[in-house]
Each structure stands twice: as C-alpha cells, then as structure tokens.
Scaffold this motif. Structure first.
Motif, PDB file in Angstrom:
ATOM      1  N   PRO A   7       0.839  -1.198   0.000  1.00  0.00           N
ATOM      2  CA  PRO A   7       0.000   0.000   0.000  1.00  0.00           C
ATOM      3  C   PRO A   7       0.872   1.245   0.000  1.00  0.00           C
ATOM      4  O   PRO A   7       1.905   1.284   0.667  1.00  0.00           O
ATOM      5  N   GLY A   9      -0.835   4.650  -0.418  1.00  0.00           N
ATOM      6  CA  GLY A   9      -1.613   5.856  -0.174  1.00  0.00           C
ATOM      7  C   GLY A   9      -3.097   5.618  -0.356  1.00  0.00           C
ATOM      8  O   GLY A   9      -3.569   4.487  -0.360  1.00  0.00           O
ATOM      9  N   ARG A  10      -3.826   6.728  -0.494  1.00  0.00           N
ATOM     10  CA  ARG A  10      -5.282   6.689  -0.651  1.00  0.00           C
ATOM     11  C   ARG A  10      -5.708   7.686  -1.720  1.00  0.00           C
ATOM     12  O   ARG A  10      -5.073   8.710  -1.917  1.00  0.00           O
ATOM     13  N   THR A  11      -6.839   7.370  -2.363  1.00  0.00           N
ATOM     14  CA  THR A  11      -7.446   8.311  -3.308  1.00  0.00           C
ATOM     15  C   THR A  11      -8.135   9.411  -2.502  1.00  0.00           C
ATOM     16  O   THR A  11      -8.316   9.284  -1.288  1.00  0.00           O
ATOM     17  N   ASP A  13     -11.120   9.869  -2.309  1.00  0.00           N
ATOM     18  CA  ASP A  13     -12.325   9.261  -1.723  1.00  0.00           C
ATOM     19  C   ASP A  13     -11.999   8.302  -0.583  1.00  0.00           C
ATOM     20  O   ASP A  13     -12.906   7.703  -0.003  1.00  0.00           O
ATOM     21  N   GLY A  14     -10.712   8.100  -0.287  1.00  0.00           N
ATOM     22  CA  GLY A  14     -10.331   7.237   0.813  1.00  0.00           C
ATOM     23  C   GLY A  14     -10.043   5.794   0.451  1.00  0.00           C
ATOM     24  O   GLY A  14      -9.806   4.975   1.326  1.00  0.00           O
ATOM     25  N   LEU A  15     -10.075   5.460  -0.848  1.00  0.00           N
ATOM     26  CA  LEU A  15      -9.788   4.090  -1.262  1.00  0.00           C
ATOM     27  C   LEU A  15      -8.276   3.857  -1.296  1.00  0.00           C
ATOM     28  O   LEU A  15      -7.513   4.761  -1.642  1.00  0.00           O
ATOM     29  N   PRO A  16      -7.828   2.641  -0.956  1.00  0.00           N
ATOM     30  CA  PRO A  16      -6.389   2.387  -0.924  1.00  0.00           C
ATOM     31  C   PRO A  16      -5.778   2.309  -2.324  1.00  0.00           C
ATOM     32  O   PRO A  16      -6.410   1.853  -3.272  1.00  0.00           O
ATOM     33  N   THR A  46      -3.760   0.807   6.361  1.00  0.00           N
ATOM     34  CA  THR A  46      -4.812   1.081   7.331  1.00  0.00           C
ATOM     35  C   THR A  46      -6.141   0.851   6.613  1.00  0.00           C
ATOM     36  O   THR A  46      -6.281   1.218   5.444  1.00  0.00           O
ATOM     37  N   PRO A  48      -9.824   1.258   5.097  1.00  0.00           N
ATOM     38  CA  PRO A  48     -10.600   2.436   4.721  1.00  0.00           C
ATOM     39  C   PRO A  48     -11.651   2.755   5.779  1.00  0.00           C
ATOM     40  O   PRO A  48     -12.069   1.865   6.524  1.00  0.00           O
TER      41      PRO A  48
END
Length: 52
Positions: A7, A9-11, A13-16, A46, A48
């Motif tokens: 992993p 990071g995140r978009t 919108d919070g998606l991995p 972590t 979502p």
C-alpha cells in the motif's frame, strides 16, 4: 518472477492505492524487503473508513 504488493496511499475518496513490486529471477526475498522499505516511508496499510 517473484512479486508482492504494497500500500502506498489513498485516493481523495479514501480508497487504498497499491503498487506491485516485481523482483529479478531467483531473488525471492527482494520484493518483500523492498515492500518493507516502502511501508516505512508511506506508513503501511490502514483499513478504509467504515471497514475497521
């Protein structure tokens, strides 16, 4: 070819977001070790929001 995913990071919108790490022929320990180094820089996985 050995490979693993990490992993990074995140978009918005919070998606991995993840990356696939592919190692050289017969170097099975290289991708997981590189994933460990990436985890130290980016903080690791972590769940979502709402999936904890």
């Amino acid at each position: 070819m050995p490979a693993t995913a990490a992993p990074i990071g995140r978009t918005p919108d919070g998606l991995p977001i993840g990356m696939q790490i592919v190692g050289p022929y017969l170097e099975d320990r290289t991708p997981p070790r590189f994933a460990e180094l990436i985890e130290q820089e980016f903080g690791g996985f972590t769940p979502p929001p709402g999936f904890a």
